[in-house]
Design an enzyme around this catalytic site. Structure first.
Site, mmCIF file in Angstrom:
data_model
loop_
_atom_site.group_PDB
_atom_site.id
_atom_site.type_symbol
_atom_site.label_atom_id
_atom_site.label_comp_id
_atom_site.label_asym_id
_atom_site.label_seq_id
_atom_site.Cartn_x
_atom_site.Cartn_y
_atom_site.Cartn_z
ATOM 1 N N ILE A 131 -13.117 -4.749 7.670
ATOM 2 C CA ILE A 131 -11.496 -3.342 7.354
ATOM 3 C C ILE A 131 -12.603 -2.110 6.601
ATOM 4 O O ILE A 131 -11.840 -2.466 5.778
ATOM 5 C CB ILE A 131 -10.725 -4.047 7.169
ATOM 6 N N ASN B 48 -19.002 4.123 9.496
ATOM 7 C CA ASN B 48 -18.412 3.130 9.410
ATOM 8 C C ASN B 48 -18.582 2.450 11.199
ATOM 9 O O ASN B 48 -18.947 1.058 10.905
ATOM 10 C CB ASN B 48 -17.903 2.866 8.770
ATOM 11 N N LEU C 94 -17.667 -3.590 1.354
ATOM 12 C CA LEU C 94 -18.629 -2.839 0.423
ATOM 13 C C LEU C 94 -19.439 -2.612 -0.761
ATOM 14 O O LEU C 94 -19.671 -2.690 -1.197
ATOM 15 C CB LEU C 94 -18.957 -0.885 0.951
ATOM 16 N N TYR D 257 0.854 -1.276 -0.299
ATOM 17 C CA TYR D 257 0.019 0.175 -0.029
ATOM 18 C C TYR D 257 0.737 1.282 0.476
ATOM 19 O O TYR D 257 0.472 2.113 -0.506
ATOM 20 C CB TYR D 257 -1.534 0.270 1.370
ATOM 21 N N SER E 145 -12.568 4.407 4.433
ATOM 22 C CA SER E 145 -13.328 5.634 4.338
ATOM 23 C C SER E 145 -12.242 6.906 4.932
ATOM 24 O O SER E 145 -11.211 6.370 5.055
ATOM 25 C CB SER E 145 -14.406 6.257 5.636
HETATM 26 P P1 NAD Z 1 -14.786 -1.150 1.011
HETATM 27 O O1 NAD Z 1 -15.730 -1.717 0.940
HETATM 28 O O2 NAD Z 1 -13.745 -0.628 2.347
HETATM 29 O O3 NAD Z 1 -14.976 0.596 0.141
HETATM 30 C C1 NAD Z 1 -13.911 1.426 0.213
HETATM 31 C C2 NAD Z 1 -14.865 2.177 -0.783
HETATM 32 O O4 NAD Z 1 -16.336 3.116 -0.173
HETATM 33 C C3 NAD Z 1 -14.378 4.150 -0.846
HETATM 34 O O5 NAD Z 1 -14.364 4.149 -1.953
HETATM 35 C C4 NAD Z 1 -14.944 4.646 -0.073
HETATM 36 O O6 NAD Z 1 -15.128 5.972 -0.380
HETATM 37 C C5 NAD Z 1 -16.399 3.722 0.549
HETATM 38 N N1 NAD Z 1 -17.362 4.144 1.690
HETATM 39 C C6 NAD Z 1 -16.829 4.485 2.489
HETATM 40 N N2 NAD Z 1 -17.407 4.157 3.569
HETATM 41 C C7 NAD Z 1 -18.985 4.727 2.955
HETATM 42 C C8 NAD Z 1 -20.099 4.313 3.377
HETATM 43 N N3 NAD Z 1 -20.425 4.699 4.613
HETATM 44 N N4 NAD Z 1 -21.039 5.188 2.783
HETATM 45 C C9 NAD Z 1 -20.617 5.199 0.751
HETATM 46 N N5 NAD Z 1 -19.209 4.970 0.877
HETATM 47 C C10 NAD Z 1 -18.519 4.017 1.410
HETATM 48 O O7 NAD Z 1 -12.724 -1.253 -0.062
HETATM 49 P P2 NAD Z 1 -11.617 -1.485 -0.199
HETATM 50 O O8 NAD Z 1 -10.278 -0.184 0.639
HETATM 51 O O9 NAD Z 1 -11.007 -1.827 -1.543
HETATM 52 O O10 NAD Z 1 -11.552 -2.771 1.330
HETATM 53 C C11 NAD Z 1 -11.079 -2.281 2.523
HETATM 54 C C12 NAD Z 1 -9.458 -2.760 3.329
HETATM 55 O O11 NAD Z 1 -9.613 -4.236 2.623
HETATM 56 C C13 NAD Z 1 -8.958 -2.346 2.290
HETATM 57 O O12 NAD Z 1 -8.121 -0.956 2.315
HETATM 58 C C14 NAD Z 1 -7.593 -2.651 2.907
HETATM 59 O O13 NAD Z 1 -6.843 -2.266 3.983
HETATM 60 C C15 NAD Z 1 -8.623 -4.541 2.639
HETATM 61 N N6 NAD Z 1 -7.965 -5.379 1.511
HETATM 62 C C16 NAD Z 1 -7.213 -6.094 1.456
HETATM 63 C C17 NAD Z 1 -7.472 -6.462 0.257
HETATM 64 C C18 NAD Z 1 -6.102 -8.295 0.584
HETATM 65 O O14 NAD Z 1 -5.563 -8.335 -1.322
HETATM 66 N N7 NAD Z 1 -5.951 -8.510 0.825
HETATM 67 C C19 NAD Z 1 -7.769 -6.114 -1.187
HETATM 68 C C20 NAD Z 1 -8.432 -4.801 -0.834
HETATM 69 C C21 NAD Z 1 -8.239 -4.535 0.176
#
Ligand code: NAD
Length: 273
Positions: A228, A240, A190, A50, A231
């Site tokens: 996890i 959240n 989400l 990241y 935002s």
């Molecule tokens: P997420 O599902 O948390 O969604 C993030 C998106 O949703 C952002 O655009 C944000 O602005 C929006 N959002 C957040 N809260 C909201 C709300 N209450 N209402 C409307 N929109 C909202 O997606 P993510 O970041 O892809 O996944 C979460 C975490 O998972 C990542 O930050 C990371 O730490 C982890 N992750 C891990 C892997 C892996 O391979 N292990 C892959 C992807 C993500």
């Protein structure tokens, strides 16, 4: 503040809700992390890839909250798989975080084409013995990968962080986790907002007075997963976090189950190198 925790198979525990920091810009990560911690978050999910581990560490130090109260996760990137390279990657992450140890280190992807995840796992076992990581786990592992780790080393990961959202519900993998004593942690919980307008989400939101995002995060909690969401907005962080004061009914959970399409937002763990 949320103090809901899930027990890990090594005797420790993990907050059920955390902040994900993928794609949080390095320059603003410290501020986002501090703000979230001051609001009540107690888990920060980061990774070497990241590119913001410095900010992750700085935000934790700046928050004014004792580091012992904060659960810190990082992950070993695919290029660092292998025994010696994983040990070096752990040290490099600790350097960037400015910490002597982390609570949890995961192998980020199985990367089957490299076939080095067993060596990486043995290195994490070694890093745990050395006190550099307290708990060890994996991410994006499929059943065959999990079973091989355990057959070859006898050490069961505490957690498997997998893509999980209403369109990709992973029922079989979650059942295997339950049988093996592995916590499920949901990434992209989400689902890029693609289920926000779905009827079961809208109906539960209307009944509870919560937002679609809160309904979906609550659904993860009731599946027994750690979740996890990411935002960077104060309002989004607060929204959240506010998912422990209401519950979905059994009927609402059953309606959510109908949204499963088996469709991924992210890469396929079998082919992702
Ligand atoms: P997420 O599902 O948390 O969604 C993030 C998106 O949703 C952002 O655009 C944000 O602005 C929006 N959002 C957040 N809260 C909201 C709300 N209450 N209402 C409307 N929109 C909202 O997606 P993510 O970041 O892809 O996944 C979460 C975490 O998972 C990542 O930050 C990371 O730490 C982890 N992750 C891990 C892997 C892996 O391979 N292990 C892959 C992807 C993500």
């Amino acid at each position: 503040m949320s103090n809901h925790r899930l027990r890990l198979n090594d005797g420790y525990s993990i907050p059920q809700l955390g902040l994900g920091i993928w794609q949080v810009p390095a320059a603003t990560t410290a501020d986002t992390v501090s703000a979230a911690l001051r609001m009540g978050y107690r888990l920060v999910d980061g990774a070497a890839i990241y590119g913001n581990e410095e900010g992750q560490g700085e935000g934790i130090r700046n928050s004014g909250i004792p580091q012992d109260d904060i659960f810190v996760t990082t992950k070993i990137w695919n290029n660092d798989q292998g025994y010696e390279s994983t040990l070096r990657a752990v040290d490099a992450s600790l350097d960037r975080l400015g910490m002597a140890s982390v609570d949890l280190c995961l192998i980020h992807w199985p990367s089957p084409a490299q076939d080095r995840y067993l060596d990486s796992w043995r290195a994490l076992i070694r890093a745990r013995e050395a006190g550099k990581v307290r708990s060890i786990g994996v991410s994006n592992f499929m059943p065959s990968h999990l079973e091989r780790l355990v057959e070859e080393t006898g050490v069961v990961p505490v957690l498997n962080q997998i893509e999980l959202n209403p369109r990709l519900q992973q029922a079989e993998l979650r059942a295997l986790h339950d049988r093996m004593g592995i916590v499920t942690q949901s990434w992209t919980p989400l689902g890029q907002g693609r289920s926000f307008d779905a009827a079961p989400v809208q109906a539960a939101a209307a009944r509870t007075g919560k937002t679609p995002a809160q309904v979906i995060l609550r659904w993860h909690v009731q599946l027994g997963a750690s979740v996890i969401p990411r935002s960077t907005r104060a309002a989004g962080l607060a929204e959240n976090l506010d998912i422990f004061g209401f519950a979905l009914t059994a009927e609402e959970m059953a309606a959510m189950a109908t949204l499963d399409e088996g469709v991924r937002c992210g890469p396929d763990p079998i082919t992702f190198a």
